[in-house]
Design a protein around this motif. Structure first.
Motif, PDB file in Angstrom:
ATOM      1  N   ARG A 102      -8.790  24.962 -13.698  1.00  0.00           N
ATOM      2  CA  ARG A 102      -8.811  24.384 -15.140  1.00  0.00           C
ATOM      3  C   ARG A 102      -9.129  25.345 -16.239  1.00  0.00           C
ATOM      4  O   ARG A 102      -8.431  25.551 -17.192  1.00  0.00           O
ATOM      5  N   ARG A 146       2.233  21.434 -18.019  1.00  0.00           N
ATOM      6  CA  ARG A 146       2.797  20.730 -19.229  1.00  0.00           C
ATOM      7  C   ARG A 146       4.203  20.733 -19.474  1.00  0.00           C
ATOM      8  O   ARG A 146       4.957  19.945 -19.922  1.00  0.00           O
ATOM      9  N   CYS A 154       0.342  16.835 -18.081  1.00  0.00           N
ATOM     10  CA  CYS A 154      -0.711  16.431 -17.015  1.00  0.00           C
ATOM     11  C   CYS A 154      -1.467  15.168 -17.920  1.00  0.00           C
ATOM     12  O   CYS A 154      -2.364  14.566 -17.273  1.00  0.00           O
ATOM     13  N   ASP A 155      -1.431  15.469 -19.270  1.00  0.00           N
ATOM     14  CA  ASP A 155      -2.395  14.615 -19.965  1.00  0.00           C
ATOM     15  C   ASP A 155      -1.833  13.252 -20.403  1.00  0.00           C
ATOM     16  O   ASP A 155      -2.346  12.343 -21.159  1.00  0.00           O
ATOM     17  N   PRO A 159      -3.807  22.479 -15.388  1.00  0.00           N
ATOM     18  CA  PRO A 159      -3.052  21.293 -16.323  1.00  0.00           C
ATOM     19  C   PRO A 159      -1.620  21.827 -16.911  1.00  0.00           C
ATOM     20  O   PRO A 159      -1.265  22.336 -17.869  1.00  0.00           O
TER      21      PRO A 159
END
Lengths: 581, 103
Positions: free
Chosen positions: A371, A401, A247-248, A399
């Motif tokens: 979150r 990953r 996600c980041d 989030p």
């Protein structure tokens, strides 16, 4: 060796490597249950007794989606088979490899409207990749391995096998066992098409990768990420592909379509090349198709030739295994700098963040909850959802990953999916851990949590599986976002039906914590006036064993942004007049 | 008069339709798979003729289908059916061949 059809079926499943299957017994499939119970195998198949055939079907889903291999569910004839249909249709729309084995009345009674007779073959025909009605015990030797081959090869999907009771009871001599079925190699895509796509990716100014669930099925998530970074192309994802990109990741723009961030849909409007990989241009992703990516040339990689050009005509269609095509594409591609375009993507992401109140102010806002849960749990935690607002909040805010960490009913949109799928996922994790340890059923380290995020509407659709969960004592946590409504229906009525809230608000909502306790599971209710609700939530998750956590959320909280159904993706509703009560 | 009407109906159908030939596994259910596909994907299927060939393990089917932009999609969906082994165009045939079979 003289064996009954039932024993042959059991041995064939053992030879397929099936360790666990889920289902319910009944008159027509009793011979198989008898055979299952008398296995002399060193590693007998564990049968998970679901409390509804649909629950058994979704347990198999969860298992298959975690392992990527075909999982098996069982039902008896008649209502057993009809109860299984929703899970089979769900597997068809989300391309999940499933082998559904149903009992049928004896062949002599087929067509007589016998007790618990229904035309399972006819009912499963339009919702499976393929289906069989087995007519003799000898046919099982061919059909069962073939069912696994069809379910796992190419684009995965469900296969239904209807077995009349007399076939299960028929005794035949078996001298040679067939090889187990399994995934067959996909023919490779032609080299010139890969070269043409590489050329386009080099020469495009504003390319975007549009990832679908096929990227995860193909095990191509890392390759897709490598491609994005090699050519500096921002990435958008369907609901089914969440987890393929961390996600980041700086190039990741999140989910596209109806509940995308505004900037994500705007970026697609500006793109000049959109490369779809294992995605099928679903209406929830494209919005009004004619206006989807109107400025972009479209290239499409898919394992299913029929998906190429089904909705959008690409200038380049590559049929094959996504991992193979991406590997060959990467061999041809130099690193490409695209500072301006990547800068534009970053600018759009920064300009349109997901709107939500700060955590300190409103800790139980669904976005804050997602979150918080995502941060509190390990990044390989499997999350299942039901269908509705909570599902979209998870898609927007959790989030993710890693691939295969989100299990959700994307295509069919089945409320009731989450709890049984979480049970199946936890079983798959348990079996994988046991086979690594080589010491079956050892309880050395605590199993990682599997989390089912649900709503007070959805959870009731397969609530009976709490009994299955209690029996298995798996580390599944069911977290209910409770707004006393069918929230996504209520939201659409607010936005598009003049606030005429027909049949979307519940006047009686069960006490879910007490309900869990009645099933023998720990139940926790987080009170709206809890001084530190997130600490209460964390403590509830940290305690061992299955649990149900009921969390009150605002009745009027909406999933935003939202593209009205049928509108172009640029027309996003960002906020609604009603504020939180 | 009826003959003229039939001929003109045939001519119109011929302009809008085309003939696909399928090689399929011959077992109960194959026809349901084919006709079911047309029904659920809202494709036009005007006529169908099917007969076993060779030793009877396979059949050949002739389908009279709408000649529309989605024809390629129809062919691809047909090719995905497990029991369909081969799909090809029969440009030498048209609607009149089907009508001719009727008494």
């Amino acid at each position: 060796m003289h064996l009954t059809g039932a024993h042959i079926l059991r041995i064939l499943l053992e030879r397929q490597g099936i360790r666990t299957l889920a289902g319910m017994p009944g008159g027509a499939n009793l011979p198989f249950y008898d055979a299952l119970h008398s296995s002399e195998s060193a590693q007998p198949i564990e049968h998970i007794l679901a409390r509804h055939e649909q629950g058994g079907g979704f347990i198999a889903h969860g298992y298959a989606r975690v392992t990527g291999r075909a999982a098996v569910c069982l039902a008896t004839s008649g209502p057993g088979a009809t109860n299984l249909l929703t899970a089979i249709a769900d597997a068809q729309l989300d391309s999940v490899p499933l082998v559904a084995i149903t009992g049928q009345v004896p062949q002599a009674l087929i067509g007589t409207d016998a007790f618990q007779e229904v035309d399972t073959y006819g009912l499963t025909l339009p919702i499976t990749k393929h289906n069989f009605l087995v007519r003799s015990a000898a046919e099982l030797l061919e059909t069962i391995p073939l069912a696994f081959t069809i379910a796992e090869s190419g684009r995965p999907g469900p296969v239904a096998v209807d077995v009349p009771k007399d076939v299960l009871n028929e005794r035949i001599e078996v001298t040679v066992w067939p090889a187990p079925g399994g995934r067959e190699p996909t023919p490779p895509c032609a080299d010139d098409l890969v070269a043409a796509l590489a050329h386009q990716l080099v020469h495009a100014q504003r390319p975007v990768l549009y990832l679908g669930g096929g990227v995860i099925s193909a095990g191509a998530a890392d390759l897709a990420r490598e491609l994005a970074h090699r050519v500096n192309a921002p990435v958008v994802s369907t609901l089914m592909a969440l987890g393929a990109m961390p996600c980041d990741d700086p190039l990741f723009m999140g989910m596209l379509g109806m509940h995308a961030l505004k900037g994500t849909n705007f970026l697609l409007e500006e793109a000049d090349l959109v490369l779809a990989i294992g995605a099928r241009f679903d209406d929830r992703a494209t919005g009004k198709v004619a206006e989807f990516c109107a400025r972009a040339a479209i290239a499409h990689i898919d394992i299913d030739r029929a998906e190429i050009g089904k909705i959008k005509n690409p200038f380049l269609g590559l049929v094959g295994d996504a991992a193979d095509i991406l590997r060959r594409l990467l061999d041809r591609l130099p690193p490409i700098e695209r500072r301006r375009w990547c800068g534009r993507a970053a600018e759009l992401r920064a300009a349109y963040p997901l709107a939500h109140p700060p955590r300190a102010e409103d800790p139980l806002h669904p976005v804050n909850l997602c979150r918080f849960l995502g941060e509190s749990l390990p990044s390989d935690t499997i999350v299942t959802t039901d269908v509705g607002q909570h599902q979209m909040w998870v898609a927007q805010a959790w989030p993710f990953r890693q691939p295969r960490t989100l299990l959700t009913s994307g295509g069919l949109g089945t409320m009731g999916f989450g709890l049984p799928a979480a049970i199946g996922a936890a079983l798959a994790r348990r079996d994988a851990a046991n086979s690594e340890l080589q010491t079956p059923n050892s309880a050395t380290s605590p199993q990682p949590r599997v989390v089912c995020i649900s709503g007070d509407g959805s959870i009731l659709l397969n609530i009976q599986e709490l009994a299955t969960l209690a029996e298995l004592d798996l580390p599944v946590a069911v977290v209910i976002f409770n707004n006393g409504s069918l929230g996504l229906v209520r939201q659409q009525q607010q936005l598009f039906y003049g606030q005429n809230y027909a049949a979307s608000r519940f006047h009686a909502v069960p006490d879910f914590a007490a309900l869990a306790q009645a099933f023998g599971i720990r139940g926790v209710r987080i009170e709206a006036d809890d001084r530190d609700p997130l600490a209460t939530l964390a403590a509830a998750l940290a305690a061992r064993g299955p649990c149900v956590i009921d969390i009150p959320i605002h009745e009027t909280a909406n999933v935003l942004p939202m593209v009205p159904p049928g509108a172009a993706n640029r027309n996003m509703i960002a906020e609604t007049a009603l504020t939180h009560a | 008069m009826p003959d003229t009407a039939l001929l003109s109906a045939t001519a119109t159908a011929a302009a809008r339709s085309t003939v696909l030939e399928l090689l399929v596994r011959n077992h109960p259910g194959t026809m349901s798979h084919i006709t079911g596909l047309f029904a659920r994907r809202a494709f036009n299927l005007d006529a169908i003729v099917c007969a076993p060939v060779g030793d009877g393990t396979t059949s050949r089917a002739l389908l009279l289908v709408g000649d529309e932009p989605r024809l390629e999609q129809v062919e691809r969906q047909l090719a995905k059916l497990y029991d369909v082994l081969e799909v090809r165009h029969r440009t030498d045939l048209n609607a009149s061949h089907f009508v001719g079979l009727l008494p």
